[in-house]
Enzyme design. Structure first.
Site, mmCIF file in Angstrom:
data_model
loop_
_atom_site.group_PDB
_atom_site.id
_atom_site.type_symbol
_atom_site.label_atom_id
_atom_site.label_comp_id
_atom_site.label_asym_id
_atom_site.label_seq_id
_atom_site.Cartn_x
_atom_site.Cartn_y
_atom_site.Cartn_z
ATOM 1 C CB CYS A 1 -0.889 -0.024 1.250
ATOM 2 S SG CYS A 1 -1.906 1.441 1.486
ATOM 3 C CB THR B 1 -0.251 3.184 4.435
ATOM 4 O OG1 THR B 1 -1.421 3.946 4.142
ATOM 5 C CG2 THR B 1 0.093 3.332 5.911
ATOM 6 C CG HIS C 1 3.435 7.466 3.439
ATOM 7 N ND1 HIS C 1 3.949 8.697 3.110
ATOM 8 C CD2 HIS C 1 2.270 7.347 2.755
ATOM 9 C CE1 HIS C 1 3.129 9.303 2.266
ATOM 10 N NE2 HIS C 1 2.107 8.495 2.028
ATOM 11 C CB CYS D 1 -17.014 5.268 20.606
ATOM 12 S SG CYS D 1 -17.009 4.808 18.854
ATOM 13 C CB ILE E 1 -7.155 4.457 -4.266
ATOM 14 C CG1 ILE E 1 -6.543 3.430 -3.307
ATOM 15 C CG2 ILE E 1 -8.564 4.826 -3.801
ATOM 16 C CD1 ILE E 1 -6.304 3.953 -1.896
ATOM 17 C CG ASP F 1 -1.252 11.387 -11.429
ATOM 18 O OD1 ASP F 1 -0.029 11.631 -11.473
ATOM 19 O OD2 ASP F 1 -1.801 10.880 -10.431
ATOM 20 N NE ARG G 1 0.945 4.007 -10.150
ATOM 21 C CZ ARG G 1 1.312 4.434 -8.937
ATOM 22 N NH1 ARG G 1 0.877 5.597 -8.478
ATOM 23 N NH2 ARG G 1 2.107 3.693 -8.186
ATOM 24 N N GLY H 1 -7.747 11.769 -0.574
ATOM 25 C CA GLY H 1 -6.336 12.128 -0.540
ATOM 26 C C GLY H 1 -6.014 12.999 0.663
ATOM 27 C CB ILE H 2 -3.981 12.476 3.580
ATOM 28 C CG1 ILE H 2 -5.061 11.438 3.889
ATOM 29 C CG2 ILE H 2 -3.577 13.231 4.848
ATOM 30 C CD1 ILE H 2 -4.584 10.306 4.778
#
Length: 341
Positions: free
Chosen positions: A38, A40, A43, A96, A175, A195, A200, A263-264
């Site tokens: 991934c 992530t 990272h 919660c 994604i 992009d 891609r 997207g972050i």
């Protein structure tokens, strides 16, 4: 057991001999067949600022996988040894307000597999049975191993009605590309993805995007004119975390348009809020997958003919994991699968 661990607080990942995870009364023990790398995980591999603040060292990482149930906790019902499963990587608290209201994907106490607890880059994984999802027989191991990111695409794409709508996707990572395929499959009219990575973008074309636009070479507004679009995009899916991409999206949204953001951004992001206000835009943040509505929709989309297999571009044995991480880091790949068999 073999495992890929973040062994040191520096760039890299290491193949180690790790202890087999211990199963609790409500858990499943899963023998891993295939895992996927991934963004992530990249990272974590690169040991960026987020990883340094988030990831305990040492720890087995990874959270995209398919495997087989080999042991079952004594309180578990609904699973049997031999079941083929993937699983929701967000472990939620169950107590919660959101969990008790059925909105478990919004649990404020979420713990991430391969982020906050031992992950799936290993021969065996333990997760709560609640988080496991049985894979239908007619869905391959390869596709099942990428259900986690596919779920991000499905959750984001299906946030709003798409039938007959014009959709802009900013960010042609795996994604974003899968989201383009979902949009076309469920009846969107034009699906435009942007992009600057030509590899891609070509994948996005193979997956059914109406136009895949390299914004370093081509104007998005010119593409809209070519498609006969006179009023702007009805739905925006922001998958990049890049401020300039989001600004372009706000510029080209139709009045009353709807935007889902996955997207972050790397930091605080300023925008012209007058565009949001005067266009009457709706903006929705997306985190993970809805439990487990998104998972059932994923399986049904594939069973109804959606083909996301072109997004899988590389396969490696686990002993060749470094080649897999190199491929993923190059930007010249889609999804990269690591086989543990």
């Amino acid at each position: 057991m073999k495992a890929l661990s973040k062994l040191k607080a520096e760039k890299g990942i290491w193949l180690v001999d790790a202890p087999k995870p211990v199963m609790g009364h409500n858990d499943l023990l899963i023998k891993i067949k295939k895992t996927a790398i991934c963004g992530t995980d990249m990272h974590i591999y690169n040991w960026d600022e987020w990883s340094q603040k988030t990831i305990p060292v040492p720890m087995v990482v990874g959270h995209e996988y398919v495997g087989e149930v080999v042991d079952i906790g004594q309180e578990v019902r609904g699973f049997k040894i031999g079941d083929r499963v993937s699983g929701e990587g967000h472990i939620t608290c169950g107590h919660c307000r959101n969990c008790r209201a059925g909105r478990t994907h919004l649990c404020r106490n979420t713990s991430g597999v391969g982020v906050n607890r031992e992950g799936s880059f290993a021969e065996y994984l333990v997760i709560p049975a609640f988080n496991a999802f049985k894979i239908p027989d007619d869905i391959s191991d390869d596709l099942a191993s990428i259900f986690d990111p596919f779920g991000n695409a499905v959750h984001t794409a299906l946030s709003f009605d798409l039938v007959g709508e014009d959709v802009l996707i900013t960010g042609a990572g795996p994604i974003g590309i899968m989201a383009a395929a979902v949009c076309r499959h469920v009846g969107a009219r034009h699906v435009v993805i942007t992009d600057v990575n030509e590899y891609r973008l070509e994948l996005a074309r193979k997956m059914g995007a109406t136009r895949a636009v390299n914004v370093s070479k081509e104007s998005l507004k010119d593409v809209m004119k070519e498609l006969g679009m006179t009023e702007g995009f009805d739905v925006g899916l922001e998958m990049s975390g890049v401020p300039s991409a989001f600004h372009a999206m706000l510029d080209t949204m139709n009045h009353g348009g709807k935007v889902a953001m996955l997207g972050i951004p790397g930091g605080e992001m300023a925008i012209d809020w007058s565009k949001v206000i005067f266009k009457g835009l709706v903006i929705k943040g997306i985190y993970g997958r809805e439990m487990f509505e998104t998972w059932y929709k994923m399986a049904s989309l594939i069973q109804s003919g959606l083909d996301i297999s072109p997004i899988i571009t590389h396969h490696f044995k686990i002993d060749d994991f470094q080649q897999g991480f190199d491929a993923m880091g190059s930007g010249q790949s889609g999804k990269v699968i690591l086989s543990w068999d």
